[in-house]
Design an enzyme around this catalytic site. Structure first.
Site, PDB file in Angstrom:
ATOM      1  N   LYS A 108       1.038   4.086  -2.526  1.00 27.65           N
ATOM      2  CA  LYS A 108       0.342   5.233  -2.669  1.00 27.65           C
ATOM      3  C   LYS A 108       1.644   6.336  -3.205  1.00 27.65           C
ATOM      4  O   LYS A 108       1.751   7.706  -3.898  1.00 27.65           O
ATOM      5  CB  LYS A 108      -0.394   5.519  -1.584  1.00 27.65           C
ATOM      6  N   TYR A 133       1.032  -1.484  -0.075  1.00 27.75           N
ATOM      7  CA  TYR A 133       0.247   0.074   0.088  1.00 27.75           C
ATOM      8  C   TYR A 133       0.921   1.614  -0.016  1.00 27.75           C
ATOM      9  O   TYR A 133       0.376   2.207  -1.090  1.00 27.75           O
ATOM     10  CB  TYR A 133      -0.790   0.307   1.716  1.00 27.75           C
TER      11      TYR A 133
END
Length: 227
Positions: free
Chosen positions: A156, A152
């Site tokens: 990002k 994750y």
């Protein structure tokens, strides 16, 4: 009237952003993979529903035909991949998260760019995270530094780079990424410390930019976020 598409808008930050932009007078399309949930959300909001799976070329192409014209694109759809210890993260998991969070943004942005170029005030907002900031995740004073993840945060960080590159490649558009903060949503099992209303503040602010606004920036509701 400003026409806006929000991906992953059937719940959470996407839903709240849709609600707020409708209140600002936008004609909002709720993009969602699940038709029942997407239609229900659109009906509740007074928005329009469009079937949209950001990982599927045909779905995105069909959405372009359905929407027809566009002024604001909010790339909100994303997945976390779960809280998996780094040594246990598999290549397949990383690919799955990147397929939605990174490649999905490229697929949707590229497909809708021709429509955005026809707008008098085209805007793209990419929903990022403080977990995508190398500075923040390296700062022991920040909560984000205590969360050790792979798929994750890496996705990002990639979203942030997509944003700066699109901003340079599309100078006629306002292209920015936003950190909503640790917001209580289904995404984190409502463990976040900010309300969904607070989390949507910066997204809405950047979606409302006019041609004089900034581009290529990374912001939260307090201002600039360090890369």
């Amino acid at each position: 009237m400003t026409t806006t598409l929000i991906t992953g808008a059937n719940k959470g930050l996407g839903y709240e952003t849709a609600r707020r932009l409708i209140a600002e007078g936008h004609d909002v399309w709720v993009g969602a993979r699940d038709e029942a949930r997407g239609r229900a959300a659109a009906e509740e909001l007074g928005a329009r529903y469009v079937a949209l799976d950001v990982t599927d070329d045909a779905s995105v192409a069909a959405a372009v035909e359905t929407v027809g014209s566009l002024d604001v694109l909010v790339n909100n759809a994303g997945i976390s991949g779960g809280m998996v210890p780094v040594p246990e993260v598999t290549p397949d998991l990383v690919e799955r998260v990147f397929a939605t969070n990174v490649v999905g943004i490229v697929r949707v942005t590229q497909a809708f760019t021709p429509l955005l170029k026809q707008s008098a005030n085209p805007v793209i907002v990419n929903v990022s995270s403080g977990m995508g900031s190398i500075t923040i995740t390296s700062d022991p004073e920040r909560l984000e530094s205590s969360i050790v993840g792979l798929q994750y945060p890496a996705s990002k960080a990639a979203v942030n780079m997509l944003t700066t590159q699109y901003a340079k490649a599309l100078p006629e558009m306002r292209v920015n990424c936003v950190d909503p903060g640790y917001t209580a949503t289904d995404f984190n099992r409502h463990r976040g410390v900010k309300t969904v209303e607070q989390g949507a503040d910066a997204i809405v602010q950047m979606a409302l930019l006019d041609a004089s606004g900034p581009t290529g920036t990374y912001v939260d509701d307090q201002g600039a976020v360090p890369w």
